[in-house]
Design a protein around this motif. Structure first.
Motif, PDB file in Angstrom:
ATOM      1  N   VAL A  32      72.358  35.873  70.597  1.00  0.00           N
ATOM      2  CA  VAL A  32      71.619  36.961  71.254  1.00  0.00           C
ATOM      3  C   VAL A  32      71.971  38.258  70.541  1.00  0.00           C
ATOM      4  CG1 VAL A  32      71.265  38.210  73.420  1.00  0.00           C
ATOM      5  CG2 VAL A  32      71.708  35.740  73.458  1.00  0.00           C
ATOM      6  N   PRO A  33      70.981  39.069  70.148  1.00  0.00           N
ATOM      7  CA  PRO A  33      71.304  40.368  69.527  1.00  0.00           C
ATOM      8  C   PRO A  33      72.023  41.277  70.509  1.00  0.00           C
ATOM      9  CG  PRO A  33      68.952  40.187  69.978  1.00  0.00           C
ATOM     10  CD  PRO A  33      69.529  38.838  70.231  1.00  0.00           C
ATOM     11  N   VAL A  34      72.728  42.271  69.968  1.00  0.00           N
ATOM     12  CA  VAL A  34      73.543  43.141  70.806  1.00  0.00           C
ATOM     13  C   VAL A  34      72.722  43.797  71.907  1.00  0.00           C
ATOM     14  CG1 VAL A  34      74.822  45.312  70.784  1.00  0.00           C
ATOM     15  CG2 VAL A  34      75.356  43.554  69.105  1.00  0.00           C
ATOM     16  N   LEU A  67      81.672  41.252  72.690  1.00  0.00           N
ATOM     17  CA  LEU A  67      82.661  41.650  73.688  1.00  0.00           C
ATOM     18  C   LEU A  67      82.684  43.158  73.870  1.00  0.00           C
ATOM     19  CD1 LEU A  67      85.688  39.291  72.922  1.00  0.00           C
ATOM     20  CD2 LEU A  67      84.088  39.162  74.828  1.00  0.00           C
ATOM     21  N   ALA A  68      82.596  43.902  72.775  1.00  0.00           N
ATOM     22  CA  ALA A  68      82.587  45.361  72.882  1.00  0.00           C
ATOM     23  C   ALA A  68      81.395  45.840  73.700  1.00  0.00           C
ATOM     24  CB  ALA A  68      82.561  45.989  71.491  1.00  0.00           C
ATOM     25  N   LEU A  78      90.612  44.308  69.323  1.00  0.00           N
ATOM     26  CA  LEU A  78      89.609  45.042  70.098  1.00  0.00           C
ATOM     27  C   LEU A  78      90.029  45.117  71.560  1.00  0.00           C
ATOM     28  CD1 LEU A  78      86.649  46.192  70.580  1.00  0.00           C
ATOM     29  CD2 LEU A  78      86.099  43.819  71.179  1.00  0.00           C
ATOM     30  N   TYR A  79      90.376  43.983  72.144  1.00  0.00           N
ATOM     31  CA  TYR A  79      90.714  43.975  73.562  1.00  0.00           C
ATOM     32  C   TYR A  79      92.019  44.729  73.825  1.00  0.00           C
ATOM     33  CZ  TYR A  79      90.886  42.246  78.371  1.00  0.00           C
ATOM     34  OH  TYR A  79      90.926  42.164  79.747  1.00  0.00           O
ATOM     35  N   ARG A  80      92.971  44.574  72.938  1.00  0.00           N
ATOM     36  CA  ARG A  80      94.241  45.309  73.099  1.00  0.00           C
ATOM     37  C   ARG A  80      93.994  46.806  73.141  1.00  0.00           C
ATOM     38  NH1 ARG A  80      97.055  47.892  69.701  1.00  0.00           N
ATOM     39  NH2 ARG A  80      95.967  46.971  67.905  1.00  0.00           N
ATOM     40  N   ARG A  81      93.135  47.303  72.253  1.00  0.00           N
ATOM     41  CA  ARG A  81      92.846  48.737  72.221  1.00  0.00           C
ATOM     42  C   ARG A  81      92.118  49.178  73.495  1.00  0.00           C
ATOM     43  NH1 ARG A  81      91.306  47.482  66.864  1.00  0.00           N
ATOM     44  NH2 ARG A  81      89.091  47.602  67.476  1.00  0.00           N
ATOM     45  N   ILE A  82      91.202  48.359  73.988  1.00  0.00           N
ATOM     46  CA  ILE A  82      90.461  48.712  75.199  1.00  0.00           C
ATOM     47  C   ILE A  82      91.414  48.774  76.391  1.00  0.00           C
ATOM     48  CG2 ILE A  82      88.745  47.853  76.835  1.00  0.00           C
ATOM     49  CD1 ILE A  82      87.144  46.887  74.382  1.00  0.00           C
ATOM     50  N   VAL A  83      92.282  47.776  76.506  1.00  0.00           N
ATOM     51  CA  VAL A  83      93.243  47.773  77.623  1.00  0.00           C
ATOM     52  C   VAL A  83      94.164  48.989  77.530  1.00  0.00           C
ATOM     53  CG1 VAL A  83      95.178  46.537  78.670  1.00  0.00           C
ATOM     54  CG2 VAL A  83      93.163  45.262  77.890  1.00  0.00           C
TER      55      VAL A  83
END
Length: 318
Positions: A206-208, A257-258, A310-315
Motif C-alpha cells: 500500500v502506498p504511504v 510505521l512512521a 525509528l521507534y526508539r527516536r519516537i519513544v
C-alpha cells in the motif's frame, strides 16, 4: 500517550526460535529509556481438554508458569504489563473460562497494569477469539467477572478492557458484534478498548498515502461509530494494542510505521488515544517470506532493522 511493544518472537503459529531473554531485556530497555513503557504479553484459554498439537503450535504450554521475562522485570525500569487473556476453546466453556480468568488474576495481577479480556472477538479467523464458540458470552461475562476478581484481591488499580480488529469492511462486517455489546451495557466495566491495526501488512503493498488514509479511517471508525453503538463513552481511552508493518521485498517498513505513528499522534487528543503498542520487537520468522513472520524491529536473530532506531527516536521524543 504511553508507548510499548510485544517483546516475544511469536505471531500466531509462526515462531522460528525461542526468545533470548538477555537480548529482549537489553533491546526493550533501550527502547523504553527508563520511562513509562508498556509490555504486551499473551496467555490462552483452550478449554478443559486442549488439543496438544494446538497448544504446541501457539506456544501455549506453561503460560501460567511464566511469561517471556521474569516477573520482576515487568514492574521495573518504568515498565507496565499489558496482559491479554485469549479465549480459543474448541467448544464453548464459559465456566472454564471464568475459572481460567481467576487463575490468571491470581498468578499475574500483582505485576499487571492492563488486563485484556479476549483478543479481537469481532474477528472470525482461526486461532483468533472471534472464531471461537461462545466468544460473546466470554467477553460479556468475562469483563465484569475480571473486574470483581481483581477488586476482591486488592488489585483495583488494574485496568480492564478488550481489543478488536477494525474497521468493519476489513472483516466482512461486524455490526452484530457491536449491537450485542451495546445491549449488554458494559460501559461501566470497560476501562479501555484496544485496536489491532495492520493496514498494509496482509495484502498487496500500500502506498504511504493509502496507509495514512486507512490508519485514520480505522481509528475514527472505532471511536465515532463502533464504540458509539456499543455505548462506550468518549471518555474511555483507546489503546492501539497492536500495530505493525512487515519488512519484505517491495515494502518500506520504516515509511509505513512512521506514517501510522504520525496519524496516531495527530489523532491522540481528538480520539482519546492513551497507549500505542508496536507488534513486535522480533520477527517470528525472518526467512519465511511471509508478512506475519517479518513484523519485528529486529530479525529473529536480533539483528536490528532501520525501524528499530525509528521507534526508539519516537519513544524518546514522547
Amino acid at each position: 500517550m504511553k508507548f510499548g511493544i510485544y517483546p516475544g518472537g511469536r505471531a500466531g503459529v509462526t515462531c522460528s526460535r525461542e526468545s533470548d531473554p538477555g537480548r529482549v531485556g537489553a533491546l526493550v530497555g533501550e527502547l523504553g529509556g527508563g520511562g513509562p513503557f508498556v509490555v504486551r504479553e499473551y496467555v490462552h484459554f483452550l478449554g478443559a481438554r486442549p488439543d496438544p498439537a494446538v497448544v504446541a503450535s501457539i506456544g501455549a504450554a506453561g503460560e501460567l508458569d511464566g511469561l517471556t521475562m521474569p516477573d520482576d522485570w515487568y514492574v521495573s525500569g518504568g515498565r507496565e504489563l499489558d496482559l491479554v487473556v485469549s479465549y480459543i476453546p474448541a467448544v464453548a466453556d464459559l465456566p472454564g473460562w471464568l475459572g481460567f480468568l481467576d487463575r490468571v488474576i491470581e498468578r499475574y495481577a500483582g505485576i499487571t497494569r492492563y488486563l485484556q479480556v479476549t483478543l479481537e472477538p469481532n474477528f472470525p479467523i482461526p486461532l483468533i477469539d472471534g472464531s471461537s464458540p461462545g466468544v460473546m458470552a466470554a467477553l460479556i461475562d468475562g469483563l465484569p467477572h475480571a473486574r470483581r476478581a481483581l477488586d476482591a484481591r486488592g488489585h483495583g488499580d488494574v485496568r480492564v478492557g478488550f481489543s478488536v480488529a477494525e474497521p468493519a469492511e476489513w472483516l466482512g462486517g461486524d455490526a452484530e458484534f457491536w449491537r450485542r455489546l451495546g445491549e449488554a451495557d458494559l460501559g461501566g466495566v470497560v476501562d479501555y478498548v484496544g485496536l489491532g491495526l495492520y493496514p498494509d501488512a496482509f495484502g498487496p503493498p500500500v502506498p504511504v498515502a493509502g496507509v495514512r488514509a486507512m490508519t485514520e479511517h480505522a481509528l475514527r471508525h472505532l471511536r465515532e461509530h463502533s464504540l458509539v453503538v456499543a455505548g462506550i463513552p468518549a471518555t474511555t481511552p483507546i489503546h492501539v494494542a497492536e500495530n505493525g508493518s512487515p519488512s519484505l521485498a517491495g515494502r518500506d517498513q520504516v515509511a509505513s510505521l512512521a506514517t501510522m505513528l504520525a496519524v496516531v499522534r495527530e489523532q491522540e487528543a481528538a480520539l482519546n488515544i492513551a497507549v500505542y503498542e508496536l507488534f513486535a520487537l522480533r520477527d517470528a520468522d525472518t526467512g519465511g517470506g511471509e508478512a506475519v513472520g517479518a513484523l519485528g524491529l529486529v530479525t529473529d536473530y536480533y539483528v536490528r532493522k532501520p525501524a528499530f532506531d525509528l521507534y526508539r527516536r519516537i519513544v524518546a521524543g514522547g
